[in-house]
Design an enzyme around this catalytic site. Structure first.
Site, PDB file in Angstrom:
ATOM      1  N   SER A 412      -5.526 -17.065  16.250  1.00 13.14           N
ATOM      2  CA  SER A 412      -4.502 -16.033  16.317  1.00 13.14           C
ATOM      3  C   SER A 412      -4.940 -14.939  17.285  1.00 13.14           C
ATOM      4  CB  SER A 412      -4.224 -15.468  14.927  1.00 13.14           C
ATOM      5  OG  SER A 412      -3.061 -14.645  14.952  1.00 13.14           O
ATOM      6  N   LYS A 415      -2.545  -9.236  18.834  1.00 18.95           N
ATOM      7  CA  LYS A 415      -1.153  -8.842  19.038  1.00 18.95           C
ATOM      8  C   LYS A 415      -0.275  -9.165  17.836  1.00 18.95           C
ATOM      9  CE  LYS A 415      -1.632  -9.211  24.017  1.00 18.95           C
ATOM     10  NZ  LYS A 415      -3.114  -9.281  23.910  1.00 18.95           N
ATOM     11  N   VAL A 453      -9.510 -12.622  26.124  1.00 22.44           N
ATOM     12  CA  VAL A 453     -10.728 -13.284  26.571  1.00 22.44           C
ATOM     13  C   VAL A 453     -10.801 -13.206  28.091  1.00 22.44           C
ATOM     14  CG1 VAL A 453     -11.080 -14.819  24.611  1.00 22.44           C
ATOM     15  CG2 VAL A 453      -9.527 -15.505  26.423  1.00 22.44           C
ATOM     16  N   GLY A 455     -11.380 -14.114  31.772  1.00 20.81           N
ATOM     17  CA  GLY A 455     -11.373 -15.328  32.576  1.00 20.81           C
ATOM     18  C   GLY A 455     -10.402 -16.384  32.124  1.00 20.81           C
ATOM     19  N   THR A 477      -0.710  -1.268  34.446  1.00 19.66           N
ATOM     20  CA  THR A 477       0.544  -0.864  33.809  1.00 19.66           C
ATOM     21  C   THR A 477       0.577   0.614  33.448  1.00 19.66           C
ATOM     22  OG1 THR A 477      -0.349  -1.548  31.670  1.00 19.66           O
ATOM     23  CG2 THR A 477       0.957  -3.165  32.884  1.00 19.66           C
TER      24      THR A 477
END
Length: 658
Positions: A412, A415, A453, A455, A477
């Site tokens: 999971s 988020k 993660v 890469g 952002t």
């Protein structure tokens, strides 16, 4: 022909040098015995004996292999070999004197002194050769070939190993100027013939004084914070810098100049080496049939590599991406030829296909890594996100129950906590179903929740690197956006560890360390590329994308948290849902997906996951997520609120239009 000629010349040189050593040792023995005034009778004995002694010792030395090898690499082990050869040669000379020449007139002290001098001369010439090759010769070669002058940060075991290799390998275009080390006891001392010139605070000064071209950071155990300081000093001095891979390479004895590489952003984040309980994971996976969904993805493929290390009876790779799956299967086949690997093309949403795979392979352990993960893309494709992440998980989890798998590990994401996007909401809904199923199944269902993660496909670091390579700008952002990061191997190793600890129903949280500000990450990447932020490469702010938060969380309110036996894994309290209601809601969600009713999909996700707060105007809960005052402050201490973000987005859009 040329190499054999060189070898022949070298052999003759060694033969001639040994002849001189043997004859000189024998002559010096006579000189010392008679106080440097050899009588005429002893001169005759010397002349009679010198040729037999030469023949005997050459034969013995050849038999012991002393006519071969490279003196530039001489070590204490070679000294022991020289001692054994000289002892044997001296005994052979004594036997010759006793049984052939006759003992009359040959002083016994001469025979003893001859053995001692021959041993000392044999060792001495070897060490002189090595000393010349490693000290004087490299300096001459450095001047003639204009080699790079390097400074080694860290005078410990790793740094000394690197120095030894640089000095002994003529193909390395570097010459060592010295060490830098913060250990006060080491400063001013010499290691491997090179002085510790000072501490790290003097790095810029020493680089200028010693005309350093490159700094090699030889501290495999350095934390990210320590490494960042060293890198900043190197950047301030304007010198190139490289580092060793990590402490694991030191333990395995792989610290060589070939392992020295440029400093990467993973080093600066300071992720500690993962401690895993090998025996426990071996019992969990060894000799088992293991199925990995999403096996061609970044996380799934690394799970396959890590699982293969523990010797499963069979490894089943399940993915719908044909070409990536082909390469993963090929890689595993070459790296682990003794492990049966089956690559299966299929879709987790196709129940009949999934059940056929479970029926054929009867997996005992299932790692479910298949999911749609890109937040902005899933905002525009909510039906597909729900179908893959929720219904796909349900089909795989149900199959594990029906076919009596021992363990089921769901991957999971952070988020899923207080989700503001479709992707997070679908992953949270999948978590709820897996937790509910664990209460009525003998299969041990566990969930492992972690953040970004480094890469992985589509992650921020590869995107930033490609933008830097294109000359910029880097697109961030928001100036205050933060994310949790860990490396792919670290995440997957902890997934295996958590899976082996699960009893059923837990949500394991991986220790993600401190959140990383994305703006700082972008600046570090620019500097590591040898450029300057805002000067060589511009950074622009584009505004948060649909569904994105300024920060991520790992825990829901009310879940609670408890430590585990592993320092990097915690466990959250399972949520309780009414099974019949949850099953009905998921079925309704599936029907809405089939009908492509996007509004209905979103509404049902809000029902299944009450904490889901989509980015809608006037949503106070969503506003609060972005502007929590005690956590989200910029450098001037001013809270960046949603209104500020909208204003900035509008200004950027206006500039583009202009």
């Amino acid at each position: 022909m040329k190499s054999s000629l060189v070898l022949s010349k070298r052999s003759w040189i060694i033969f001639g040098l040994k002849t001189v050593i043997i004859a000189s040792a024998f002559f010096l023995a006579f000189l010392l015995r008679f106080d440097f005034q050899i009588p005429g009778a002893q001169w005759r004995i010397f002349l009679e004996m010198v040729l037999p002694v030469l023949l005997i010792k050459h034969a013995i030395f050849w038999g012991f292999g002393l006519s071969h090898g490279w003196w530039r690499y001489v070590s204490l082990a070679d000294v022991f070999d020289v001692f054994k050869a000289n002892l044997a040669a001296s005994l052979a000379v004594v036997l010759y004197v006793v049984f052939v020449h006759g003992v009359a007139g040959v002083p016994r002290s001469v025979l003893i002194l001859d053995g001692v001098f021959c041993f000392l001369f044999s060792c001495g010439v070897r060490f002189l050769t090595r000393a010349f090759r490693e000290n004087y010769f490299p300096r001459l070669r450095a001047r003639s070939l204009n080699q790079k002058r390097v400074l080694i940060v860290g005078a410990g075991q790793a740094g000394q190993m690197l120095v030894r290799e640089i000095r002994s390998n003529p193909d390395i275009d570097k010459t060592v100027a010295g060490f830098v080390d913060d250990d006060a006891e080491k400063q001013g001392r010499r290691f491997q013939g090179f002085k510790v010139l000072g501490g790290q605070e003097r790095l810029a000064e020493l680089c200028a004084r010693e005309k350093i071209d490159e700094v090699i950071i030889a501290i495999p155990s350095a934390t990210g914070k320590q490494l960042r300081k060293i890198v900043e000093r190197c950047q301030g001095a304007g010198v190139a810098f490289k580092t060793l891979p990590g402490v694991g390479d030191l333990i395995e004895g792989r610290v060589t100049i070939q392992q020295v590489r440029p400093v990467d952003v993973e080093d600066l984040l300071g992720r500690d080496m993962v401690r895993i309980e090998v025996d426990r994971i071996k019992a969990f996976l060894g000799g088992k049939r293991v199925l990995v969904t999403g096996a061609a993805g970044s996380i799934g493929s690394e799970i396959c590599r890590q699982v293969a290390r523990f010797g499963p009876a069979k490894l089943v790779l399940f993915d719908n991406a044909e070409s990536p799956l082909f390469y993963v299967e090929k890689e595993l086949g070459e790296a682990f030829p003794d492990i049966p690997v089956a690559a299966i093309i299929g879709d987790v949403r196709y129940r009949a296909r999934v059940e056929a795979i479970f029926d054929e392979f009867q997996p005992q352990v299932v790692f479910h890594a298949a999911a749609y993960k890109h937040v902005p893309m899933m905002e525009h494709n909510p039906a597909e996100a729900a179908n893959n992440n929720v219904r796909g998980t349900k089909i795989i989890a149900d199959a594990a129950h029906v076919f009596k798998a021992e363990s089921f590990v769901m991957i999971s994401t952070d988020k899923a906590v207080n989700p503001t996007n479709i992707m997070g909401a679908t992953k949270r809904a999948a978590e709820l179903y897996v937790q509910d199923l664990s209460r009525r199944s003998k299969t041990q269902y566990v969930t492992v929740r972690f953040g970004n993660v480094l890469g992985s496909a589509g992650s921020v670091v590869p995107i930033f690197k490609s933008q830097i390579a294109a000359g910029g700008p880097i697109k961030v952002t928001h100036p205050e956006v933060t994310r949790f990061f860990m490396t792919i191997p670290e995440a997957t190793q902890l997934v295996l560890q958590a899976g082996s600890m699960g009893k059923g129903g837990e949500i394991f949280l991986l220790d993600m360390g401190e959140p990383v500000k994305i703006l700082n990450l972008a600046e570090q990447l620019i500097r590591l590329s040898g450029m300057r932020p805002y000067e060589d490469v511009e950074i622009v702010f584009t505004g948060l994308r649909p569904g994105e938060k300024l920060y991520e969380e790992l825990l829901l309110a009310g879940e609670g948290i408890m430590p585990t036996a592993h320092e990097k894994i915690r466990v959250a309290r399972a949520a309780f849902c009414e099974p019949q209601i949850l099953a009905r809601q998921i079925e309704e969600l599936y029907q809405a997906e089939r009908a492509m009713d996007m509004e209905r999909v979103r509404a049902l996700l809000r029902t299944i996951v009450p904490e889901y707060q989509p980015p809608e105007p006037g949503n106070p809960a969503y506003e609060q997520l972005f502007v929590e005052p005690d956590r989200r402050q910029n450098q001037e201490g001013v809270v960046i609120r949603l209104a500020d973000r909208r204003h900035r987005r509008g200004r950027v859009a206006g500039e583009k239009a202009g």
